[in-house]
Design an enzyme around this catalytic site. Structure first.
Site, PDB file in Angstrom:
ATOM      1  CG  ASN B  27       4.862  39.747  34.709  1.00 41.51           C
ATOM      2  OD1 ASN B  27       4.640  40.412  35.725  1.00 41.51           O
ATOM      3  ND2 ASN B  27       5.867  38.913  34.609  1.00 41.51           N
ATOM      4  CB  SER B  50       5.858  33.676  37.286  1.00 41.14           C
ATOM      5  OG  SER B  50       6.269  34.154  38.541  1.00 41.14           O
ATOM      6  CD  GLU B  51       8.529  39.083  37.641  1.00 41.77           C
ATOM      7  OE1 GLU B  51       7.451  38.679  37.143  1.00 41.77           O
ATOM      8  OE2 GLU B  51       8.586  40.011  38.481  1.00 41.77           O
ATOM      9  CG  ASN B  52       9.639  32.908  39.538  1.00 43.83           C
ATOM     10  OD1 ASN B  52       8.657  33.379  38.972  1.00 43.83           O
ATOM     11  ND2 ASN B  52       9.542  31.905  40.384  1.00 43.83           N
ATOM     12  CB  SER B  92      11.989  34.709  32.436  1.00 44.66           C
ATOM     13  OG  SER B  92      10.897  35.410  32.952  1.00 44.66           O
TER      14      SER B  92
END
Lengths: 231, 223
Positions: B27, B50-52, B92
């Site tokens: 990340n 991607s944390e979304n 996530s």
């Protein structure tokens, strides 16, 4: 079992001043555009809005801030909104910032009947101020409480009259958890399909969570940071 | 040699890319960290998270490929790759908090000699929020800070004790700057590598806590 409503305005009839509303979306991606616009038309005030971000100055939750409808925001990142920053520094808007994973898990817990949980995130920072802490296996954890809303505004790609929902790509983000964590859940979809048309293997939000659904129109889907490469 | 902003960023990103291994799930934060993606060695499979809610971030789209439903955590338009998958924010962060991310790279306002990090707020001046940074430092297996060694006014960003609001306490493993690679150890900050265009004395002059040196002195920075 028919949850279809004629318009976003019909969906938010019960929203009252002072209500707590969960709103899906990450930045401007996957936000409930039609419901936000309807809420602006309705003009309800003193709202607490639970949403990862606060929109931009003239789109998304930004249009509710402009209209002074929001008393408090519960968010994780609010960096793209000048108006927001000004309102907070002036004391006209309350803000509670959460770590994003804590925020997601608080919502998930709220929908799953879990009142609180321990996480290492934020231990030793101002996020943990005045919160219970506890050691597990030699590491310190912070007790975080679930979030629930009176209403949730959800944006999905496809859905049916029973409230089954499918999201598209990164527009899912917080919508699936928020759809489980409010007393009254209103979903707007880009495409309303017949019951039975969604592949049952790939329904993301089962209809049990959804109270009302409608097909939105004229989605703007504004892009916050358009980055491209040349061919 | 005086590097401009862009050259500094490229050097830092290039150095961090040497830490990547085939099969890593990584990340990358916003800013210099994002550029690490440009230095993934040919033939190595590194999956960017991607944390979304995306695993397998592709390059920026062409004009024709732009899709408002495909963005990264910096809200930039991106593309998907073969094998990309999408998921909710709860999934996530289960990946992030559950210890499944091999490496994260974050920017910093300050890092201190214990590896505590401040990167999300300047009281009264900057109000942005922590986003996913607190979760990443709590959950990723390895935490790298990528930043310019000092501020524009040449004030140290590597400090004895952070004065800005913390992102995490004792969470950083390595600090990579345009001048040096510094490991956070129980015995303090170890100056492991030094760029060819600087000296130990110069790096120390821009660093508040005393740096310790490995036996035989720091190695040349891998580039």
């Amino acid at each position: 079992m028919d949850k279809l409503i004629p318009s976003p305005d019909a969906g938010i009839e019960a929203v009252h001043d002072g209500a707590t509303i969960l709103m899906g979306g990450f930045g401007l991606c996957g936000i409930p555009e039609s419901l936000i616009a309807a809420l602006r038309r309705k003009g309800s005030r003193n709202l607490t809005i639970v949403s990862n971000n606060a929109g931009v100055d003239d789109f998304g939750i930004g249009i509710l801030l402009q209209n002074q409808q929001v008393k408090k925001m519960v968010s994780t990142y609010v960096g793209e909104n000048k108006l927001f920053e000004r309102l907070v520094f002036e004391g006209a808007l309350e803000i509670e910032l959460n770590p994003q994973g804590t925020f997601a898990e608080r919502l998930r817990a709220g929908g799953a009947g879990i009142p609180a949980f321990y996480t290492p995130t934020g231990y030793g920072t101002i996020v943990a101020k005045d919160k219970e802490t506890r050691e597990f296996n030699g590491r310190m954890f912070v007790l975080e409480h679930a979030i629930r809303g009176q209403f949730a505004f959800i944006k999905a790609w496809k859905g049916d009259r029973w409230g089954n929902l499918v999201y598209r790509k990164t527009a899912a983000n917080f919508n699936p958890m928020m759809a489980t964590a409010a007393d009254f859940v209103i979903a707007e979809v880009e495409e309303l399909v017949k019951v039975g048309e969604l592949d049952p293997n790939y329904v993301h939000t089962p209809g049990i969570y959804v109270d009302a659904i409608f097909e939105g129109t004229n989605y703007e889907k504004r892009i916050e940071r358009r980055r491209t490469r040349s061919v | 040699m005086i590097l401009n902003q862009d050259e500094k960023s490229r050097r830092i990103a290039s150095r961090i890319s040497k830490e990547l291994r085939d099969g890593f799930y990584v990340n990358l934060g916003i800013g210099i960290p994002t550029q690490v993606a440009n230095f993934v060695p040919q033939g190595m499979d590194v999956i960017l998270q991607s944390e979304n809610g995306m695993l397998g971030i592709g390059p920026y789209p062409t004009d024709a490929e732009v899709d408002p439903d495909v963005i990264n955590a910096g809200k930039e338009t991106v593309t998907e790759l073969r094998g990309t998958c999408y998921f909710s924010s709860a999934d996530s962060f289960a990946m992030i908090r559950g210890g499944h991310i091999d490496l994260t790279v974050l920017g910093a306002l300050q890092v201190d000699e214990k590896g505590s990090l401040a990167n999300w707020a300047i009281p009264g001046k900057m109000l942005k929020g922590m986003g996913g940074a607190m979760d990443l430092v709590a959950g990723a297996k390895k935490v790298f800070v990528a930043m310019e060694h000092a501020t524009r006014e040449r004030a140290p960003k590597i400090v004895t004790r952070c004065t800005l609001p913390l992102t995490g306490v004792e969470v950083v493993h390595y600090i990579v700057t345009e001048l040096a690679v510094i490991q956070v150890t129980p015995g303090g900050l170890l100056l492991q590598e030094l760029a060819a265009d600087t000296t130990v004395e110069y790096v120390q002059s821009l660093t508040e806590p005393k740096l310790t040196l490995p036996r035989g002195g720091p190695a040349p920075m891998l580039l």
